[in-house]
Design an enzyme around this catalytic site. Structure first.
Site, PDB file in Angstrom:
ATOM      1  N   SER A 135     -10.816  13.342 -44.295  1.00 14.75           N
ATOM      2  CA  SER A 135     -11.020  14.544 -43.746  1.00 14.75           C
ATOM      3  C   SER A 135     -11.323  15.695 -44.864  1.00 14.75           C
ATOM      4  CB  SER A 135      -9.975  14.837 -42.868  1.00 14.75           C
ATOM      5  OG  SER A 135     -10.512  15.885 -41.756  1.00 14.75           O
ATOM      6  N   LYS A 161     -15.686  12.649 -43.712  1.00 15.56           N
ATOM      7  CA  LYS A 161     -15.941  13.890 -42.395  1.00 15.56           C
ATOM      8  C   LYS A 161     -15.546  15.402 -42.680  1.00 15.56           C
ATOM      9  CE  LYS A 161     -12.016  14.385 -39.470  1.00 15.56           C
ATOM     10  NZ  LYS A 161     -10.457  13.682 -38.442  1.00 15.56           N
ATOM     11  N   LYS A 163     -15.062  18.950 -41.419  1.00 16.18           N
ATOM     12  CA  LYS A 163     -13.813  19.924 -40.344  1.00 16.18           C
ATOM     13  C   LYS A 163     -15.837  20.887 -40.188  1.00 16.18           C
ATOM     14  CE  LYS A 163     -10.554  18.091 -40.056  1.00 16.18           C
ATOM     15  NZ  LYS A 163      -9.666  18.359 -38.364  1.00 16.18           N
ATOM     16  N   ASP A 188     -16.115  17.059 -37.317  1.00 14.92           N
ATOM     17  CA  ASP A 188     -14.853  16.673 -36.256  1.00 14.92           C
ATOM     18  C   ASP A 188     -14.904  18.676 -35.943  1.00 14.92           C
ATOM     19  OD1 ASP A 188     -12.124  16.992 -35.030  1.00 14.92           O
ATOM     20  OD2 ASP A 188     -11.321  15.898 -36.275  1.00 14.92           O
ATOM     21  N   GLU A 213     -16.133  14.313 -33.925  1.00  9.93           N
ATOM     22  CA  GLU A 213     -15.306  13.793 -33.274  1.00  9.93           C
ATOM     23  C   GLU A 213     -14.701  15.845 -32.143  1.00  9.93           C
ATOM     24  OE1 GLU A 213     -12.183  12.685 -36.667  1.00  9.93           O
ATOM     25  OE2 GLU A 213     -10.894  13.337 -35.473  1.00  9.93           O
ATOM     26  N   ASP A 238     -10.935  13.011 -30.094  1.00  9.91           N
ATOM     27  CA  ASP A 238      -9.351  12.195 -30.611  1.00  9.91           C
ATOM     28  C   ASP A 238      -8.530  13.359 -29.871  1.00  9.91           C
ATOM     29  OD1 ASP A 238      -6.936  13.283 -32.218  1.00  9.91           O
ATOM     30  OD2 ASP A 238      -8.157  14.641 -33.886  1.00  9.91           O
ATOM     31  N   LYS A 262      -4.185   7.785 -33.002  1.00  7.59           N
ATOM     32  CA  LYS A 262      -2.924   8.438 -33.561  1.00  7.59           C
ATOM     33  C   LYS A 262      -2.040   8.452 -32.977  1.00  7.59           C
ATOM     34  CE  LYS A 262      -5.725  13.369 -35.921  1.00  7.59           C
ATOM     35  NZ  LYS A 262      -6.118  14.026 -35.514  1.00  7.59           N
ATOM     36  N   GLY A 290      -5.252  11.200 -38.803  1.00  8.80           N
ATOM     37  CA  GLY A 290      -4.493  11.452 -39.708  1.00  8.80           C
ATOM     38  C   GLY A 290      -4.040  12.693 -38.979  1.00  8.80           C
TER      39      GLY A 290
HETATM   40  O1  OSB Z   1      -8.077  16.438 -36.398  1.00 10.03           O
HETATM   41  O2  OSB Z   1      -8.010  14.802 -37.285  1.00 10.03           O
HETATM   42  C1  OSB Z   1      -7.573  15.800 -37.104  1.00 10.03           C
HETATM   43  C2  OSB Z   1      -5.027  17.333 -39.024  1.00 10.03           C
HETATM   44  C3  OSB Z   1      -4.422  17.463 -38.995  1.00 10.03           C
HETATM   45  C4  OSB Z   1      -4.847  18.403 -37.361  1.00 10.03           C
HETATM   46  C5  OSB Z   1      -5.577  17.511 -37.186  1.00 10.03           C
HETATM   47  C6  OSB Z   1      -6.842  16.413 -37.479  1.00 10.03           C
HETATM   48  C7  OSB Z   1      -6.597  17.233 -38.634  1.00 10.03           C
HETATM   49  C8  OSB Z   1      -7.568  15.925 -40.284  1.00 10.03           C
HETATM   50  C9  OSB Z   1      -6.339  15.677 -41.542  1.00 10.03           C
HETATM   51  O3  OSB Z   1      -8.563  16.230 -40.109  1.00 10.03           O
HETATM   52  C10 OSB Z   1      -6.354  13.840 -42.123  1.00 10.03           C
HETATM   53  C11 OSB Z   1      -5.758  13.956 -42.844  1.00 10.03           C
HETATM   54  O4  OSB Z   1      -6.259  14.256 -43.299  1.00 10.03           O
HETATM   55  O5  OSB Z   1      -4.508  13.961 -42.598  1.00 10.03           O
HETATM   56 MG    MG Z   2      -9.953  15.094 -35.498  1.00  6.15          MG
END
Ligand code: OSB
Ligand code: MG
Length: 373
Positions: A135, A161, A163, A188, A213, A238, A262, A290
Site C-alpha cells: 500500500s 495499491k 491511496k 484505496d 477500496e 474496508d 483487518k 494492514g
Molecule cells: O486503509 O488500508 C488502509 C494504513 C492505515 C490506516 C488504513 C489503511 C492503511 C494502509 C496501510 O493502507 C497498509 C499497511 O501497509 O500496513
Molecule cells: Mg483501506
C-alpha cells in the site's frame, strides 16, 4: 490458562517513510502493545488503533482507556482455555474493537505456544506462503510515487495499491498505466468520495483496477451497493466491515465483490475468521489489510492470511518498509517472488525483542486482579 496480569505499553516508532492517506499523514507511530501474563506462556497483542480517530473512532488513548477500565478487568483472574473464550467475556462493552482484538489475539498467541502449534494452524490456516502486495501512500509528487512503485515492483511485490483522493486519482492512474500497462493495480480512497462524484468515479473504470477500496462513507455499505451497480471496477470494503453480519449484508446487497479483512477492525481473530468464512461461503475473495503494524501485529496478520479464502495479495509486507529495526526477530522478509514463507515454529513464529521494546516504551502500566477482600 489463568490470566494473572496484563501489561499495557505505549511505544513510539518513527516510520522509515511517511504514510499519507486521504485523512492525513503519519510520520511516527504511537503503538499500544499488550503483554499478557498467565500461569503458562505469555502472550503478546498489538492494538492497531491510530494516533487519532481518523480511520475509525478508536485511537491509542481510547484503547488504553477501554483496556484499563473495562477489558482487562473483565478477564483478569479468569481462566481461559483458548482465544475464542475471550469475546464472550468482553461482550458487555460496545465498540472498542481494536482494543478488544489486541487482548483476544494475545490469548491466541499464548494458546498457540501452550499447544506447541504454529498460530496459523491453530487459526485453521492452510497456505504455507502468502502473497504480498504493498500500500503506497500519497506522495509529494507523482514522480516520487512512480519511483516508489518501481522500487516495490523490483522487490517482487505482486500487487500495487495506491491511496487516492479527489485531485490524486485519475491523473495519477494515467501516469502509472502509461508506464506499467499490465501490473496488478488497485486504489484505496479511505472514504474520500460521495455519490455526487459518481461521474468522476466512473472514469476509474478505464484503468483496469483490481478494486477500489472504500470509496464512500466509512460507515456505509448501502450506498456502496448503488455505486457498485454503476461502475465496472470491483468495490472492496474496508472501514465498513466491522463484523460477520455486516459482511453478509454487504455481500447480499451487492455492495462489494472483495473484502479487506483487518483483524483489529473486526475485534480479534474469532470475528476475523468468521468474516472470512461468510465471504468464503458467498464466493467473495478476501485479503488481509494492514495498519502499519510492528512485527507483533504483522506476525498475527501473516497467520490470518493463511486461511484458504485469502486468495488475493494482502497489505502484509516486509518489516523494513516501515521500520529501521522491528521489535521481533527475525524481521518479516518477502521473497524476490513476493511471498512470505509462513513460520513452522510454535506460536507467532517470531521472537520478541524485549530490550528494544523497553527502550521504545514511553508509558507502561501493569494491571492485575484486584485483591479479594
Ligand atoms: O486503509 O488500508 C488502509 C494504513 C492505515 C490506516 C488504513 C489503511 C492503511 C494502509 C496501510 O493502507 C497498509 C499497511 O501497509 O500496513
Ligand atoms: Mg483501506
Amino acid at each position: 490458562m489463568k490470566i494473572e496480569a496484563i501489561t499495557l505499553r505505549e511505544i513510539r516508532m518513527p516510520l522509515v517513510h511517511f504514510f499519507e492517506t486521504s485523512f492525513g499523514r503519519t510520520t511516527e507511530r504511537r503503538i499500544l502493545l499488550m503483554n499478557l501474563h498467565t500461569d503458562g506462556p505469555e502472550g503478546w497483542g498489538e492494538c492497531v488503533a491510530g494516533e487519532d480517530p481518523f480511520y475509525s473512532e478508536e485511537s491509542v488513548d481510547t484503547a488504553w482507556y477501554a483496556m484499563e477500565h473495562y477489558l482487562a478487568p473483565a478477564v483478569l483472574g479468569k481462566t481461559v482455555d483458548k482465544g475464542s473464550d475471550v469475546p464472550p467475556l468482553l461482550g458487555k462493552v460496545r465498540g472498542h474493537r481494536m482494543a478488544k482484538g489486541a487482548l483476544e489475539n494475545a490469548v491466541w498467541d499464548a494458546e498457540a505456544q501452550q499447544k506447541q502449534l504454529p498460530l496459523w494452524r491453530l487459526l485453521g490456516g492452510t497456505q504455507t506462503e502468502i502473497a504480498c502486495g504493498v500500500s503506497i501512500g500519497i506522495q509529494n509528487s507523482v514522480e516520487q510515487l512512480l519511483d516508489k512503485i518501481e522500487t516495490e515492483l523490483s522487490a517482487g511485490y505482486r500487487r500495487i495499491k495506491v491511496k487516492c483522493k479527489p485531485g490524486w486519482d485519475v491523473n495519477v492512474f494515467e501516469r502509472i498505466r502509461a508506464r506499467w500497462p499490465a501490473i496488478v493495480l488497485s486504489c484505496d480512497a479511505n472514504s474520500a468520495y460521495t455519490l455526487d462524484q459518481i461521474e468522476h468515479l466512473k472514469q476509474f473504470d478505464r484503468f483496469n483496477l483490481l478494486m477500489i477500496e472504500q470509496p464512500l462513507w466509512h460507515d456505509d455499505f448501502y450506498f456502496h451497493a448503488h455505486l457498485q451497480k454503476q461502475i465496472k471496477t470491483s468495490i472492496c470494503l474496508d472501514e465498513a466491515v466491522l463484523n460477520r453480519r455486516i459482511t453478509q449484508a454487504a455481500i447480499e446487497l451487492g455492495a462489494c465483490r472483495i473484502i479487506n479483512v483487518k483483524v483489529g477492525r473486526v475485534g480479534g481473530f474469532s470475528e476475523a475468521v468468521a468474516v472470512h468464512d461468510v465471504a468464503k461461503n458467498a464466493g467473495v475473495p478476501v485479503w488481509c489489510g494492514g495498519m502499519l503494524e510492528t512485527g507483533i501485529g504483522r506476525s498475527h496478520n501473516i497467520a490470518l492470511s493463511t486461511l484458504p479464502n485469502f486468495t488475493l495479495p494482502g497489505d502484509v509486507s516486509a518489516s523494513k518498509r516501515y521500520w529501521k529495526e522491528d521489535i521481533i526477530e527475525p524481521a518479516v522478509e518477502v521473497s524476490p517472488q513476493g511471498y512470505i514463507r509462513v513460520p513452522e515454529t510454535p506460536g507467532r513464529g517470531f521472537k520478541i525483542k524485549s530490550d528494544l521494546i523497553e527502550k521504545l516504551t514511553v508509558r507502561q502500566k501493569t494491571l492485575s486482579e484486584a485483591p479479594s477482600a
